[in-house]
Scaffold this motif. Sequence first.
Motif, PDB file in Angstrom:
ATOM      1  N   HIS A  42      -0.627  -2.823  -4.926  1.00  0.00           N
ATOM      2  CA  HIS A  42      -0.782  -1.411  -4.511  1.00  0.00           C
ATOM      3  C   HIS A  42       0.349  -0.505  -4.116  1.00  0.00           C
ATOM      4  O   HIS A  42       0.245   0.412  -3.379  1.00  0.00           O
ATOM      5  CB  HIS A  42      -2.030  -1.363  -3.412  1.00  0.00           C
ATOM      6  CG  HIS A  42      -3.134  -2.013  -3.648  1.00  0.00           C
ATOM      7  ND1 HIS A  42      -4.112  -1.721  -4.619  1.00  0.00           N
ATOM      8  CD2 HIS A  42      -3.762  -3.100  -3.331  1.00  0.00           C
ATOM      9  CE1 HIS A  42      -5.088  -2.530  -4.722  1.00  0.00           C
ATOM     10  NE2 HIS A  42      -4.811  -3.514  -3.956  1.00  0.00           N
ATOM     11  N   GLY A  43       1.523  -0.985  -4.813  1.00  0.00           N
ATOM     12  CA  GLY A  43       2.528  -0.159  -4.632  1.00  0.00           C
ATOM     13  C   GLY A  43       2.817   0.690  -5.739  1.00  0.00           C
ATOM     14  O   GLY A  43       1.919   0.768  -6.772  1.00  0.00           O
ATOM     15  N   HIS A  44       3.614   1.833  -5.496  1.00  0.00           N
ATOM     16  CA  HIS A  44       4.046   2.632  -6.628  1.00  0.00           C
ATOM     17  C   HIS A  44       5.405   2.480  -7.109  1.00  0.00           C
ATOM     18  O   HIS A  44       6.486   2.321  -6.433  1.00  0.00           O
ATOM     19  CB  HIS A  44       3.899   4.028  -5.820  1.00  0.00           C
ATOM     20  CG  HIS A  44       4.268   5.162  -7.002  1.00  0.00           C
ATOM     21  ND1 HIS A  44       3.509   5.657  -7.865  1.00  0.00           N
ATOM     22  CD2 HIS A  44       5.587   5.757  -7.244  1.00  0.00           C
ATOM     23  CE1 HIS A  44       4.043   6.547  -8.467  1.00  0.00           C
ATOM     24  NE2 HIS A  44       5.251   6.611  -8.277  1.00  0.00           N
TER      25      HIS A  44
ATOM     26  N   GLU B 192       2.480  -2.980  -8.814  1.00  0.00           N
ATOM     27  CA  GLU B 192       1.340  -2.328  -8.929  1.00  0.00           C
ATOM     28  C   GLU B 192       0.143  -2.831  -8.686  1.00  0.00           C
ATOM     29  O   GLU B 192      -0.867  -2.400  -7.871  1.00  0.00           O
ATOM     30  CB  GLU B 192       1.082  -1.652 -10.282  1.00  0.00           C
ATOM     31  CG  GLU B 192       1.878  -0.671 -10.635  1.00  0.00           C
ATOM     32  CD  GLU B 192       1.956  -0.097 -12.299  1.00  0.00           C
ATOM     33  OE1 GLU B 192       1.512  -0.999 -12.894  1.00  0.00           O
ATOM     34  OE2 GLU B 192       2.565   0.788 -12.325  1.00  0.00           O
TER      35      GLU B 192
ATOM     36  N   VAL C  23       8.577   2.981  -9.117  1.00  0.00           N
ATOM     37  CA  VAL C  23       9.543   4.087  -9.529  1.00  0.00           C
ATOM     38  C   VAL C  23      10.456   3.524 -10.687  1.00  0.00           C
ATOM     39  O   VAL C  23      11.358   2.503 -10.176  1.00  0.00           O
ATOM     40  CB  VAL C  23      10.284   4.413  -8.325  1.00  0.00           C
ATOM     41  CG1 VAL C  23      11.401   5.647  -8.577  1.00  0.00           C
ATOM     42  CG2 VAL C  23       9.452   5.062  -7.171  1.00  0.00           C
TER      43      VAL C  23
ATOM     44  N   SER D 180       6.920  -4.484 -12.587  1.00  0.00           N
ATOM     45  CA  SER D 180       6.049  -3.442 -12.324  1.00  0.00           C
ATOM     46  C   SER D 180       4.568  -3.682 -12.228  1.00  0.00           C
ATOM     47  O   SER D 180       3.982  -3.248 -11.155  1.00  0.00           O
ATOM     48  CB  SER D 180       6.462  -2.501 -13.816  1.00  0.00           C
ATOM     49  OG  SER D 180       7.318  -1.967 -13.905  1.00  0.00           O
TER      50      SER D 180
ATOM     51  N   ARG E 271       6.986   3.143  -2.389  1.00  0.00           N
ATOM     52  CA  ARG E 271       7.625   3.562  -3.556  1.00  0.00           C
ATOM     53  C   ARG E 271       8.666   2.596  -3.889  1.00  0.00           C
ATOM     54  O   ARG E 271       9.637   2.303  -2.918  1.00  0.00           O
ATOM     55  CB  ARG E 271       8.121   4.781  -3.513  1.00  0.00           C
ATOM     56  CG  ARG E 271       7.087   5.945  -3.366  1.00  0.00           C
ATOM     57  CD  ARG E 271       7.564   7.377  -3.145  1.00  0.00           C
ATOM     58  NE  ARG E 271       8.567   7.774  -3.910  1.00  0.00           N
ATOM     59  CZ  ARG E 271       8.741   8.029  -5.140  1.00  0.00           C
ATOM     60  NH1 ARG E 271       7.342   8.351  -5.736  1.00  0.00           N
ATOM     61  NH2 ARG E 271       9.761   8.434  -5.806  1.00  0.00           N
TER      62      ARG E 271
ATOM     63  N   GLN F 177       0.668  -1.236  -0.121  1.00  0.00           N
ATOM     64  CA  GLN F 177      -0.094   0.054   0.104  1.00  0.00           C
ATOM     65  C   GLN F 177       0.863   1.170  -0.082  1.00  0.00           C
ATOM     66  O   GLN F 177       1.445   1.681   0.839  1.00  0.00           O
ATOM     67  CB  GLN F 177      -0.994  -0.003   0.990  1.00  0.00           C
ATOM     68  CG  GLN F 177      -1.991   0.735   1.111  1.00  0.00           C
ATOM     69  CD  GLN F 177      -2.921   0.550  -0.072  1.00  0.00           C
ATOM     70  OE1 GLN F 177      -3.471  -0.755  -0.139  1.00  0.00           O
ATOM     71  NE2 GLN F 177      -3.456   1.529  -0.672  1.00  0.00           N
ATOM     72  N   GLY F 178       0.784   1.719  -1.121  1.00  0.00           N
ATOM     73  CA  GLY F 178       1.701   3.170  -1.185  1.00  0.00           C
ATOM     74  C   GLY F 178       3.223   3.155  -1.181  1.00  0.00           C
ATOM     75  O   GLY F 178       3.689   4.113  -1.375  1.00  0.00           O
TER      76      GLY F 178
END
Length: 120
Positions: A28-30, A25, A32, A21, A6, A3-4
């Motif tokens: 729920h990760g972002h 995603e 980079v 990727s 990076r 969750q969130g």
Amino acid sequence: MLQGRRVLIVEDEALLAIELSDIVEGSHGHVVGPFRTNRDALRLLDTETVDAAILDLNLADGEATPTAERLAAAGVPVLVCTAGTLPRAMKLQWPDIPIHRKPVKAERLVDTLRDLCAQA
């Protein structure tokens, strides 16, 4: 779940970079990146922070050691994804670094990233 968080991805094989990727995603990760070279990853790390990183060992511009060193100095947990073996120097420097063999297993990768983020 990530969750969130990076997550920096440094992988020079396009299909694997896309797969990693998608896994991040999907949890729920972002993402980079992804980046293909140490040079590009290090340039990013000059201006941004990340919560964790997934590194391939052999990048388009050589071994991932410079990126791993920068991340370690900043206290960022690193997970290595490789088809090869960890170079001796890296084994000595980071004896506990988690290594996932390619092809990666999505659930195991997410579990390791989540644990690394919790420990950081």
